[in-house]
Every structure is written in C-alpha cells, then in structure tokens.
Design a protein around this motif. Structure first.
Motif, PDB file in Angstrom:
ATOM      1  N   LEU A   1      28.268 146.673  77.441  1.00  0.00           N
ATOM      2  CA  LEU A   1      27.160 145.833  77.885  1.00  0.00           C
ATOM      3  C   LEU A   1      27.408 144.360  77.580  1.00  0.00           C
ATOM      4  O   LEU A   1      26.885 143.486  78.252  1.00  0.00           O
ATOM      5  N   PHE A   2      28.252 144.077  76.572  1.00  0.00           N
ATOM      6  CA  PHE A   2      28.480 142.701  76.138  1.00  0.00           C
ATOM      7  C   PHE A   2      29.960 142.343  76.275  1.00  0.00           C
ATOM      8  O   PHE A   2      30.829 143.213  76.307  1.00  0.00           O
ATOM      9  N   ASP A   3      30.211 141.013  76.331  1.00  0.00           N
ATOM     10  CA  ASP A   3      31.574 140.506  76.481  1.00  0.00           C
ATOM     11  C   ASP A   3      32.107 139.912  75.181  1.00  0.00           C
ATOM     12  O   ASP A   3      33.202 140.234  74.743  1.00  0.00           O
ATOM     13  N   PHE A   4      31.353 138.964  74.591  1.00  0.00           N
ATOM     14  CA  PHE A   4      31.765 138.265  73.379  1.00  0.00           C
ATOM     15  C   PHE A   4      33.166 137.657  73.567  1.00  0.00           C
ATOM     16  O   PHE A   4      34.124 138.015  72.883  1.00  0.00           O
ATOM     17  N   THR A   5      33.270 136.735  74.515  1.00  0.00           N
ATOM     18  CA  THR A   5      34.559 136.131  74.873  1.00  0.00           C
ATOM     19  C   THR A   5      34.413 134.620  74.980  1.00  0.00           C
ATOM     20  O   THR A   5      33.450 134.117  75.559  1.00  0.00           O
ATOM     21  N   LEU A   6      35.382 133.900  74.433  1.00  0.00           N
ATOM     22  CA  LEU A   6      35.433 132.439  74.540  1.00  0.00           C
ATOM     23  C   LEU A   6      36.384 132.087  75.663  1.00  0.00           C
ATOM     24  O   LEU A   6      37.574 132.395  75.600  1.00  0.00           O
ATOM     25  N   SER A   7      35.857 131.445  76.710  1.00  0.00           N
ATOM     26  CA  SER A   7      36.673 131.090  77.870  1.00  0.00           C
ATOM     27  C   SER A   7      37.020 129.604  77.827  1.00  0.00           C
ATOM     28  O   SER A   7      36.328 128.802  77.198  1.00  0.00           O
ATOM     29  N   GLY A   8      38.106 129.249  78.516  1.00  0.00           N
ATOM     30  CA  GLY A   8      38.539 127.862  78.573  1.00  0.00           C
ATOM     31  C   GLY A   8      38.003 127.159  79.801  1.00  0.00           C
ATOM     32  O   GLY A   8      36.863 127.363  80.195  1.00  0.00           O
ATOM     33  N   GLY A   9      38.859 126.342  80.424  1.00  0.00           N
ATOM     34  CA  GLY A   9      38.430 125.599  81.594  1.00  0.00           C
ATOM     35  C   GLY A   9      37.906 124.222  81.240  1.00  0.00           C
ATOM     36  O   GLY A   9      37.910 123.805  80.072  1.00  0.00           O
TER      37      GLY A   9
ATOM     38  N   GLN B   1      34.956 123.168  80.954  1.00  0.00           N
ATOM     39  CA  GLN B   1      33.860 123.273  79.992  1.00  0.00           C
ATOM     40  C   GLN B   1      33.936 124.637  79.304  1.00  0.00           C
ATOM     41  O   GLN B   1      33.548 125.650  79.868  1.00  0.00           O
ATOM     42  N   PRO B   2      34.437 124.682  78.085  1.00  0.00           N
ATOM     43  CA  PRO B   2      34.534 125.961  77.373  1.00  0.00           C
ATOM     44  C   PRO B   2      33.162 126.607  77.210  1.00  0.00           C
ATOM     45  O   PRO B   2      32.156 125.925  77.000  1.00  0.00           O
ATOM     46  N   ARG B   3      33.133 127.929  77.277  1.00  0.00           N
ATOM     47  CA  ARG B   3      31.888 128.680  77.140  1.00  0.00           C
ATOM     48  C   ARG B   3      32.156 129.925  76.295  1.00  0.00           C
ATOM     49  O   ARG B   3      33.234 130.499  76.363  1.00  0.00           O
ATOM     50  N   TYR B   4      31.138 130.314  75.560  1.00  0.00           N
ATOM     51  CA  TYR B   4      31.208 131.577  74.832  1.00  0.00           C
ATOM     52  C   TYR B   4      30.276 132.548  75.533  1.00  0.00           C
ATOM     53  O   TYR B   4      29.058 132.375  75.528  1.00  0.00           O
ATOM     54  N   TRP B   5      30.863 133.607  76.126  1.00  0.00           N
ATOM     55  CA  TRP B   5      30.102 134.564  76.919  1.00  0.00           C
ATOM     56  C   TRP B   5      29.575 135.677  76.020  1.00  0.00           C
ATOM     57  O   TRP B   5      30.335 136.310  75.290  1.00  0.00           O
ATOM     58  N   VAL B   6      28.278 135.904  76.102  1.00  0.00           N
ATOM     59  CA  VAL B   6      27.648 137.012  75.383  1.00  0.00           C
ATOM     60  C   VAL B   6      27.678 138.268  76.254  1.00  0.00           C
ATOM     61  O   VAL B   6      28.000 139.351  75.797  1.00  0.00           O
ATOM     62  N   ASP B   7      27.330 138.110  77.526  1.00  0.00           N
ATOM     63  CA  ASP B   7      27.473 139.181  78.512  1.00  0.00           C
ATOM     64  C   ASP B   7      27.770 138.534  79.857  1.00  0.00           C
ATOM     65  O   ASP B   7      28.191 137.368  79.899  1.00  0.00           O
ATOM     66  N   GLY B   8      27.550 139.256  80.927  1.00  0.00           N
ATOM     67  CA  GLY B   8      27.902 138.730  82.235  1.00  0.00           C
ATOM     68  C   GLY B   8      27.061 137.561  82.706  1.00  0.00           C
ATOM     69  O   GLY B   8      27.462 136.841  83.629  1.00  0.00           O
ATOM     70  N   THR B   9      25.898 137.335  82.098  1.00  0.00           N
ATOM     71  CA  THR B   9      25.011 136.259  82.546  1.00  0.00           C
ATOM     72  C   THR B   9      24.659 135.274  81.443  1.00  0.00           C
ATOM     73  O   THR B   9      24.348 134.115  81.738  1.00  0.00           O
TER      74      THR B   9
ATOM     75  N   SER C   1      19.928 123.884  70.103  1.00  0.00           N
ATOM     76  CA  SER C   1      19.838 123.355  68.744  1.00  0.00           C
ATOM     77  C   SER C   1      21.165 122.719  68.350  1.00  0.00           C
ATOM     78  O   SER C   1      22.231 123.098  68.859  1.00  0.00           O
ATOM     79  N   GLY C   2      21.099 121.774  67.447  1.00  0.00           N
ATOM     80  CA  GLY C   2      22.298 121.155  66.914  1.00  0.00           C
ATOM     81  C   GLY C   2      22.928 121.974  65.804  1.00  0.00           C
ATOM     82  O   GLY C   2      24.041 121.663  65.368  1.00  0.00           O
ATOM     83  N   GLU C   3      22.246 123.021  65.347  1.00  0.00           N
ATOM     84  CA  GLU C   3      22.764 123.889  64.301  1.00  0.00           C
ATOM     85  C   GLU C   3      23.208 125.209  64.910  1.00  0.00           C
ATOM     86  O   GLU C   3      22.434 125.894  65.587  1.00  0.00           O
ATOM     87  N   SER C   4      24.449 125.568  64.651  1.00  0.00           N
ATOM     88  CA  SER C   4      24.983 126.806  65.226  1.00  0.00           C
ATOM     89  C   SER C   4      24.261 128.033  64.693  1.00  0.00           C
ATOM     90  O   SER C   4      24.119 129.038  65.395  1.00  0.00           O
ATOM     91  N   ARG C   5      23.765 127.957  63.462  1.00  0.00           N
ATOM     92  CA  ARG C   5      23.087 129.105  62.855  1.00  0.00           C
ATOM     93  C   ARG C   5      21.838 129.486  63.638  1.00  0.00           C
ATOM     94  O   ARG C   5      21.526 130.674  63.792  1.00  0.00           O
ATOM     95  N   VAL C   6      21.131 128.493  64.166  1.00  0.00           N
ATOM     96  CA  VAL C   6      19.935 128.763  64.960  1.00  0.00           C
ATOM     97  C   VAL C   6      20.302 129.519  66.233  1.00  0.00           C
ATOM     98  O   VAL C   6      19.634 130.492  66.627  1.00  0.00           O
ATOM     99  N   ILE C   7      21.376 129.109  66.887  1.00  0.00           N
ATOM    100  CA  ILE C   7      21.799 129.774  68.120  1.00  0.00           C
ATOM    101  C   ILE C   7      22.320 131.177  67.818  1.00  0.00           C
ATOM    102  O   ILE C   7      22.130 132.106  68.603  1.00  0.00           O
ATOM    103  N   VAL C   8      22.974 131.341  66.675  1.00  0.00           N
ATOM    104  CA  VAL C   8      23.428 132.681  66.279  1.00  0.00           C
ATOM    105  C   VAL C   8      22.236 133.627  66.156  1.00  0.00           C
ATOM    106  O   VAL C   8      22.281 134.777  66.611  1.00  0.00           O
ATOM    107  N   ASP C   9      21.148 133.144  65.553  1.00  0.00           N
ATOM    108  CA  ASP C   9      19.950 133.981  65.428  1.00  0.00           C
ATOM    109  C   ASP C   9      19.370 134.324  66.800  1.00  0.00           C
ATOM    110  O   ASP C   9      18.938 135.464  67.038  1.00  0.00           O
TER     111      ASP C   9
ATOM    112  N   LEU D   1      29.027 134.312  64.412  1.00  0.00           N
ATOM    113  CA  LEU D   1      28.463 135.466  65.136  1.00  0.00           C
ATOM    114  C   LEU D   1      29.260 136.745  64.894  1.00  0.00           C
ATOM    115  O   LEU D   1      28.794 137.832  65.261  1.00  0.00           O
ATOM    116  N   GLN D   2      30.422 136.661  64.280  1.00  0.00           N
ATOM    117  CA  GLN D   2      31.307 137.816  64.132  1.00  0.00           C
ATOM    118  C   GLN D   2      30.646 139.017  63.458  1.00  0.00           C
ATOM    119  O   GLN D   2      30.865 140.158  63.889  1.00  0.00           O
ATOM    120  N   PRO D   3      29.825 138.852  62.398  1.00  0.00           N
ATOM    121  CA  PRO D   3      29.163 140.038  61.815  1.00  0.00           C
ATOM    122  C   PRO D   3      28.303 140.794  62.817  1.00  0.00           C
ATOM    123  O   PRO D   3      28.226 142.023  62.766  1.00  0.00           O
TER     124      PRO D   3
END
Length: 205
Positions: free
Chosen positions: A67-75, A77-85, A113-121, A54-56
C-alpha cells in the motif's frame, strides 16, 4: 588608408565586445546551474533527514504491504513518496516541509511545517488512517458478523442455498440388497464345505 584602418578597428572592437558578452552569459548560466544544483542537493539532504526520522514508522509497516512506497525520488524537485498519491517535498523557501496529496480535484496540502518532526507525525497519522481504511474495506466485503439482511448480495445468495439432500431409498431396494448378500453367503459357505470335503477325501453328496 586611414578610413580602412578605422573600419578594421571598429570591427575588432565590436568583436571583442561580443566575445565578452558571450563569456559573461556563459558565466551567468553556469552560476545559475550551480545554484539550481545546490538547491536540489539541499532539498534532497533535508528530505533524507526526514526519511531517517520516519524510519521507525517504516520498520513497523509489514514488509509485504504494497500500500505504501516510502521512496525518495530525484529530478528537478526531490520528493519523498509515502504512497502513490501522497508525498513530502520542500516549499519555495527551501526550509519548510510540505506534505501534499494528489487527488482528482487537484493537489491538496495535508500539513506544512519548518520542523521535520511535525511532518513525521502527520505522515504517521496518514499511514495509520490508510491501514484502517483498508481493513474496513476488507471487513465490509467479507460479511462476517453481519445479519443475513446486512450481508452483501453475493454472500447472502451463497448462504441462502440449501444443502443438497438425497432422496430416501425405497424399501424394496433394501430387500434386494439383503437378499443378494444372503445368496452370496450361501454360495461362499457351500464352496467352503466342498473344499473341506475334498481335502479330507470324503465323498461329496
């Protein structure tokens, strides 16, 4: 004496069984902890791969855009935040990427999806939609390009204000001003003539 020996043997055997059970419980707990840690690390590794893909898109978003966060959090269950929701996380099978969003009505799944590319799109489409929504909201509030009847009430009220017009000046005022300048001219001229006469030594009449 034999009865006492049998009792001591029974207590010793029971103690050994309890110690073995405690040891076995500790080993099982450690294994479960290791499994949880391994799962968490595996989820984080998969999300890091997703973040690299997703970096590009992240680089294309202005750096001052809040408006966006783009942050990988721990805990747990790790999550990658796109924005606040909106966020990307791993499903229970630990192989499927799940793009979800928290709303007032609960969590909804935007893509899976099992493919990260699909979620990136899908995340790219989501980012574009959010930016367009913000631009539309700003355009709706500035009223540019709208007819007066379609403008917001605040802008319509501001545009309906007539420019301040000064009352026309009376002609008598103009006459007084002209007369004042004439008198000033006469006084200045007389002063200049008197100064020249004094300089030449001529008598002042």
């Amino acid at each position: 004496m034999m009865m006492e020996s049998r009792g001591a043997l029974s207590v010793t055997s029971g103690t050994k069984r309890l110690a073995d059970a405690v040891r076995a419980a500790k080993i099982a707990s450690s294994q479960r902890t290791d499994i949880v840690v391994d799962i968490r690390e595996a989820d984080r590794a998969r999300l890091e791969i997703f973040a690299e893909e997703l970096q590009p898109i992240i680089d294309a978003v202005p750096a001052d855009d809040d408006l966006f966060d783009f942050t990988l959090s721990g805990g747990p269950q790790p999550r990658y935040w796109v924005d606040g929701t909106a966020q990307v996380l791993m499903a229970r099978d630990r192989r499927t990427y799940r793009f979800v969003r928290d709303t007032r009505l609960g969590r909804i799944t935007l893509a899976e999806s099992g493919e990260s590319r699909v979620i990136v799109d899908k995340v790219t489409e989501y980012v574009a939609e959010r930016m367009v929504e913000r631009d539309r909201a700003l355009a709706a509030s500035d009223g540019i390009g709208l007819r007066p009847a379609e403008r917001p009430a605040s802008l319509a009220a501001a545009s309906s204000l007539e420019p301040i017009r000064l009352a026309p000046r009376p002609r008598s005022t103009d006459f007084v001003i002209a007369l004042s300048w004439l008198m000033i001219g006469i006084v200045v001229g007389a002063g200049i003539l008197m100064a020249l006469a004094a300089y030449r030594g001529a008598p002042i009449v």
